[in-house]
Design a protein around this motif. Structure first.
Motif, short mmCIF file in Angstrom:
data_model
loop_
_atom_site.label_atom_id
_atom_site.label_comp_id
_atom_site.label_asym_id
_atom_site.label_seq_id
_atom_site.Cartn_x
_atom_site.Cartn_y
_atom_site.Cartn_z
N SER A 1 -3.15 6.55 -2.88
CA SER A 1 -3.92 7.37 -4.15
C SER A 1 -3.60 6.62 -5.28
N ARG A 2 -2.68 5.73 -5.33
CA ARG A 2 -2.25 5.02 -6.62
C ARG A 2 -3.03 3.82 -7.07
N ARG A 3 -3.16 3.77 -8.21
CA ARG A 3 -3.99 2.46 -8.67
C ARG A 3 -3.07 1.11 -8.62
N ILE A 4 -3.08 0.48 -7.79
CA ILE A 4 -2.24 -0.86 -7.49
C ILE A 4 -2.37 -1.57 -8.72
N PRO A 5 -0.98 -1.78 -9.52
CA PRO A 5 -0.85 -2.45 -10.74
C PRO A 5 -1.36 -3.90 -10.75
N LEU A 6 -1.88 -4.68 -11.54
CA LEU A 6 -2.08 -6.06 -11.54
C LEU A 6 -0.88 -6.39 -12.88
N VAL B 1 9.98 -4.71 -14.68
CA VAL B 1 9.17 -5.57 -15.54
C VAL B 1 8.63 -4.47 -16.55
N LEU B 2 8.22 -3.37 -16.39
CA LEU B 2 7.91 -2.42 -17.42
C LEU B 2 8.82 -2.35 -18.52
N GLY C 1 0.78 -1.08 0.08
CA GLY C 1 0.13 -0.06 0.02
C GLY C 1 0.80 1.33 -0.17
N ALA C 2 2.15 1.14 -0.20
CA ALA C 2 3.01 2.30 -0.24
C ALA C 2 2.45 3.27 -1.62
N ASP C 3 2.97 4.66 -1.33
CA ASP C 3 2.62 5.49 -2.51
C ASP C 3 3.38 5.53 -3.72
N SER C 4 4.67 4.49 -3.70
CA SER C 4 5.36 4.23 -4.90
C SER C 4 5.21 2.96 -5.32
N HIS C 5 5.50 2.83 -6.53
CA HIS C 5 5.38 1.17 -7.11
C HIS C 5 6.58 0.41 -6.59
N PRO C 6 6.62 -0.84 -6.56
CA PRO C 6 7.68 -1.60 -6.10
C PRO C 6 8.81 -1.73 -7.27
N ALA C 7 9.98 -1.73 -6.79
CA ALA C 7 11.27 -1.63 -8.06
C ALA C 7 10.86 -2.89 -9.12
N TRP C 8 10.33 -3.94 -8.44
CA TRP C 8 10.18 -5.19 -9.30
C TRP C 8 9.21 -4.80 -10.41
#
Length: 163
Positions: A141-146, A92-93, A81-88
């Motif tokens: 507030s970020r939409r957690i990616p799937l 992957v992107l 639930g952090a405000d930044s995306h995980p490094a992994w």
């Protein structure tokens, strides 16, 4: 050390131990864990993903909870639930394929992110598998990616060294 720093350090240690157990056992251990003590299910499945660092060029292996949706492997880029995306996820992107290991079997896989109604259905499914995802989404507030992974071909199971 603050409580948040202590929690992150403890979680990093847990993740490193989980990854080591999974790898050292060849996938015989670490695939299924009891996460009921943290709000999860007593039978929670985990995979390993192997990817290349977008800046370092090094290989990394990360253990993640996964689900199976229509024959695709689903992982969630929650970062608790952090405000930044995980490094992994950011790594992957930057690549077209990555490795994924489920128990003792490994595959090269392509990835995609579901959209629209499919995303909603997959999100609901993953929240059923691991209910803390609901609180994670509420805390940011970020939409957690799937990320949905489609196996292409079998590869050798993963081994150390890992980061």
């Amino acid at each position: 050390m603050t409580d948040a720093e202590a929690l992150r350090a403890d979680r990093a240690d847990w993740t490193a131990q989980h990854r080591a157990t999974y790898l050292e056992s060849g996938g015989a251990q670490g695939h299924v864990l009891d996460l009921s003590d943290v709000g999860g299910r007593s039978f929670t499945t985990h995979c390993l993903i192997r990817y290349t660092g977008r800046k370092s060029g090094q290989s990394y292996i990360t253990p993640l909870i996964y689900g199976n949706a229509g024959g695709e492997i689903v992982v969630v880029a929650s970062k608790g639930g952090a405000d930044s995306h995980p490094a992994w996820y950011l790594n992957v992107l930057s690549q077209q394929t990555l490795g994924v290991q489920i128990a003792t079997q490994a595959f090269e896989a392509t990835w995609r992110e579901p959209q629209g109604d499919e995303r909603h259905q997959v999100w609901e499914y993953m929240c059923h598998l691991y209910p803390p995802y609901i609180a994670y989404q509420q805390s940011t507030s970020r939409r957690i990616p799937l990320v949905m992974l489609s196996p292409l071909r079998p590869i050798e199971p993963f081994s150390a060294p890992v980061r």
